[in-house]
Enzyme design. Structure first.
Site, PDB file in Angstrom:
ATOM      1  N   GLY A  15      40.109  32.947  38.756  1.00 15.70           N
ATOM      2  CA  GLY A  15      40.879  32.760  37.411  1.00 15.70           C
ATOM      3  C   GLY A  15      42.038  31.330  38.138  1.00 15.70           C
ATOM      4  N   ARG A  89      26.517  44.437  42.988  1.00 17.14           N
ATOM      5  CA  ARG A  89      27.069  43.839  41.268  1.00 17.14           C
ATOM      6  C   ARG A  89      26.752  44.984  40.192  1.00 17.14           C
ATOM      7  NH1 ARG A  89      24.686  39.306  43.963  1.00 17.14           N
ATOM      8  NH2 ARG A  89      25.910  37.818  44.852  1.00 17.14           N
ATOM      9  N   THR A 120      31.781  36.501  35.574  1.00 11.19           N
ATOM     10  CA  THR A 120      32.137  38.288  35.476  1.00 11.19           C
ATOM     11  C   THR A 120      30.502  38.524  35.792  1.00 11.19           C
ATOM     12  OG1 THR A 120      33.923  38.325  33.448  1.00 11.19           O
ATOM     13  CG2 THR A 120      32.749  39.911  34.353  1.00 11.19           C
ATOM     14  N   ASN A 121      30.650  38.757  37.389  1.00  7.39           N
ATOM     15  CA  ASN A 121      28.716  40.194  37.009  1.00  7.39           C
ATOM     16  C   ASN A 121      29.514  40.924  36.649  1.00  7.39           C
ATOM     17  OD1 ASN A 121      27.793  38.993  38.949  1.00  7.39           O
ATOM     18  ND2 ASN A 121      28.838  39.217  40.498  1.00  7.39           N
ATOM     19  N   HIS A 176      21.430  36.063  39.507  1.00  7.68           N
ATOM     20  CA  HIS A 176      22.260  35.931  40.284  1.00  7.68           C
ATOM     21  C   HIS A 176      22.661  37.230  41.505  1.00  7.68           C
ATOM     22  CE1 HIS A 176      25.999  35.170  42.924  1.00  7.68           C
ATOM     23  NE2 HIS A 176      26.702  35.535  41.763  1.00  7.68           N
TER      24      HIS A 176
HETATM   25  O1  TXD Z   1      28.610  33.440  41.059  1.00  6.84           O
HETATM   26  C1  TXD Z   1      29.721  34.454  40.870  1.00  6.84           C
HETATM   27  N1  TXD Z   1      28.630  34.587  39.580  1.00  6.84           N
HETATM   28  C2  TXD Z   1      29.955  35.795  41.145  1.00  6.84           C
HETATM   29  C3  TXD Z   1      31.367  36.200  40.194  1.00  6.84           C
HETATM   30  C4  TXD Z   1      30.542  34.795  42.221  1.00  6.84           C
HETATM   31  C5  TXD Z   1      31.677  35.449  42.122  1.00  6.84           C
HETATM   32  C6  TXD Z   1      32.548  36.636  42.126  1.00  6.84           C
HETATM   33  N2  TXD Z   1      31.614  37.580  40.546  1.00  6.84           N
HETATM   34  C7  TXD Z   1      32.825  38.305  39.744  1.00  6.84           C
HETATM   35  O2  TXD Z   1      33.691  37.554  38.936  1.00  6.84           O
HETATM   36  C8  TXD Z   1      32.983  39.442  40.560  1.00  6.84           C
HETATM   37  O3  TXD Z   1      32.488  40.196  40.257  1.00  6.84           O
HETATM   38  C9  TXD Z   1      34.579  39.580  38.975  1.00  6.84           C
HETATM   39  O4  TXD Z   1      33.152  39.909  38.184  1.00  6.84           O
HETATM   40  C10 TXD Z   1      34.595  38.251  38.551  1.00  6.84           C
HETATM   41  C11 TXD Z   1      35.821  37.405  38.677  1.00  6.84           C
HETATM   42  O5  TXD Z   1      36.336  37.555  40.429  1.00  6.84           O
HETATM   43  P1  TXD Z   1      37.663  37.548  41.187  1.00  6.84           P
HETATM   44  O6  TXD Z   1      37.587  37.914  42.313  1.00  6.84           O
HETATM   45  O7  TXD Z   1      38.369  36.934  39.975  1.00  6.84           O
HETATM   46  O8  TXD Z   1      38.148  39.006  40.223  1.00  6.84           O
HETATM   47  P2  TXD Z   1      40.072  40.150  40.433  1.00  6.84           P
HETATM   48  O9  TXD Z   1      41.062  38.166  41.148  1.00  6.84           O
HETATM   49  O10 TXD Z   1      39.686  40.707  40.455  1.00  6.84           O
HETATM   50  O11 TXD Z   1      40.073  39.012  38.914  1.00  6.84           O
HETATM   51  C12 TXD Z   1      39.802  39.724  38.032  1.00  6.84           C
HETATM   52  C13 TXD Z   1      40.943  39.696  36.722  1.00  6.84           C
HETATM   53  C14 TXD Z   1      41.976  40.789  37.339  1.00  6.84           C
HETATM   54  O12 TXD Z   1      43.083  39.590  36.971  1.00  6.84           O
HETATM   55  C15 TXD Z   1      42.454  41.306  36.156  1.00  6.84           C
HETATM   56  O13 TXD Z   1      43.213  41.696  35.798  1.00  6.84           O
HETATM   57  C16 TXD Z   1      41.326  41.117  35.235  1.00  6.84           C
HETATM   58  O14 TXD Z   1      40.419  40.018  35.741  1.00  6.84           O
HETATM   59  N3  TXD Z   1      40.734  41.829  34.167  1.00  6.84           N
HETATM   60  C17 TXD Z   1      40.728  41.232  32.828  1.00  6.84           C
HETATM   61  N4  TXD Z   1      41.358  40.236  31.759  1.00  6.84           N
HETATM   62  C18 TXD Z   1      41.292  39.883  30.377  1.00  6.84           C
HETATM   63  N5  TXD Z   1      40.975  41.314  30.059  1.00  6.84           N
HETATM   64  C19 TXD Z   1      40.584  42.201  30.728  1.00  6.84           C
HETATM   65  N6  TXD Z   1      40.100  43.594  29.776  1.00  6.84           N
HETATM   66  C20 TXD Z   1      40.750  42.079  31.609  1.00  6.84           C
HETATM   67  N7  TXD Z   1      40.172  43.588  32.965  1.00  6.84           N
HETATM   68  C21 TXD Z   1      40.783  43.546  33.479  1.00  6.84           C
END
Ligand code: TXD
Length: 319
Positions: A15, A89, A120-121, A176
């Site tokens: 993000g 994943r 999101t995964n 994926h």
């Molecule tokens: O190619 C792809 N699609 C993948 C996806 C490539 C890389 C990463 N992939 C997935 O993206 C990974 O497995 C995670 O499921 C997501 C996000 O990865 P990221 O590295 O950004 O994870 P972070 O740094 O933990 O950020 C997730 C944020 C974190 O700030 C939490 O507080 C927030 O999500 N979060 C929420 N936000 C809103 N609403 C809810 N319920 C919530 N729960 C957690």
């Protein structure tokens, strides 16, 4: 014309990178949403202070209130938890499905006309669930995976052949995950089919097979190195390319997780296929001719996605 509004649901590693890239490219004003208090606000404030240096005009705001995403033109969803070493994943499904339910409700209520890119995964299941929970048209909810997987494939090929990454056009289909389908017969370097380059002796089938294997494991390779999370620079860059194709009505043909009904013999599920992305979102699925091996590999990918959907329905009976 008023600036577009980009809503980023999840202000974590991807993000924050999304916000930085969107601001530097002046895609619009950016709203960072997260449930973690302070994180979206702090990152938005920090990124705002890049503006005078890099010269971008973009209003960046952090929030914990879904009402602030009202009217967003593009929504990019990374909310949830990422993998840790040793996790697949699919292990994320139970937690992240609940997150998609909340995110889907927020989008439905505040920006039902947005183009939604899910990251999101486990991606192929989460994008399907997000579409179900949000109720948006299928063509306006897509998943980011194939652009990233193709970029990984292209990077490894460019290194193998000692050529510019700009000249590699890599083709990846399917889910994926470890079942993704790099399609070598549609992969070219400056228009030269990969198979011809092998025939010219510039590489070998064994090396290409190794690269295909490394591409499939590309996410896990980075998780093992980082230990605290998964990749975020290339995932964010990939989603921004998709957002730009929508915002600029670019009609790009990109590998995205889209709702496929009829083509590729599929009867209604999200999977990675080549699709035209323009002002109407996922505008047209391109059905390429697949050789028997690619057909078999795609079926393996589809079967894996279907298993995830069964698991989702077992967790949430509203699906
Ligand atoms: O190619 C792809 N699609 C993948 C996806 C490539 C890389 C990463 N992939 C997935 O993206 C990974 O497995 C995670 O499921 C997501 C996000 O990865 P990221 O590295 O950004 O994870 P972070 O740094 O933990 O950020 C997730 C944020 C974190 O700030 C939490 O507080 C927030 O999500 N979060 C929420 N936000 C809103 N609403 C809810 N319920 C919530 N729960 C957690």
């Amino acid at each position: 014309m008023a600036r577009k509004k980009i809503a980023l649901i999840g202000a974590g590693m991807i993000g924050g990178t999304l916000a930085h890239l969107a601001a530097m490219r002046e895609l619009g004003d950016i709203i960072l949403f997260d449930i973690a208090e302070g994180i979206p606000q702090g990152k938005a404030l920090d990124l705002s202070q890049c503006g005078p240096i890099d010269g971008f005009d973009a209003k960046l705001t952090g929030t914990n209130d879904y009402a602030d995403i009202a009217g967003a033109d593009v929504v990019i969803v990374t909310a949830g938890v990422p993998r840790k070493p040793g996790m697949s994943r699919d292990d994320l499904l139970g937690i992240n499905l609940k997150v998609m339910k909340a995110v889907g409700a927020g989008i439905k209520e505040h920006c039902p006309n947005a183009f939604v890119i899910c990251i999101t995964n486990p991606l192929d299941a989460m994008v399907w669930a997000l579409r179900e929970f949000s109720g948006l048209p299928h063509n306006r909810v897509v998943g980011m995976a194939g652009v990233l997987d193709s970029a990984r494939f292209a990077t490894f090929l460019a290194q193998e052949f000692g050529v510019s990454v700009r000249d590699v056009n890599a083709f990846v289909l399917g889910g994926h995950g470890d079942t993704m389908v790099p399609v070598t017969s549609y992969t070219t370097i400056s228009g030269i089919p990969l198979d011809d380059l092998v025939k010219m002796g510039r590489s070998t089938k064994e090396r290409i097979d190794e690269i295909v294997k490394r591409t499939r494991g590309g996410g896990g390779e980075i998780v093992a190195l980082l230990k605290t999370g998964s990749a975020y620079y290339a995932p964010a860059t990939s989603a921004i390319a998709m957002a730009e194709a929508y915002l600029g009505d670019q009609k790009r043909i990109l590998p995205c997780a889209v709702y496929v009904e009829g083509k590729y013999g599929l009867d209604g599920l999200y999977v990675g296929v080549p699709v035209v992305i323009g002002a109407n979102g996922a505008e047209e699925i391109i059905e390429i001719a697949l050789d028997d091996e690619a057909k078999k590999n795609l079926q393996v990918s589809v079967d894996a996605v279907k298993e995830l959907l069964v698991a989702c329905k077992g967790i949430d009976e509203s699906l």
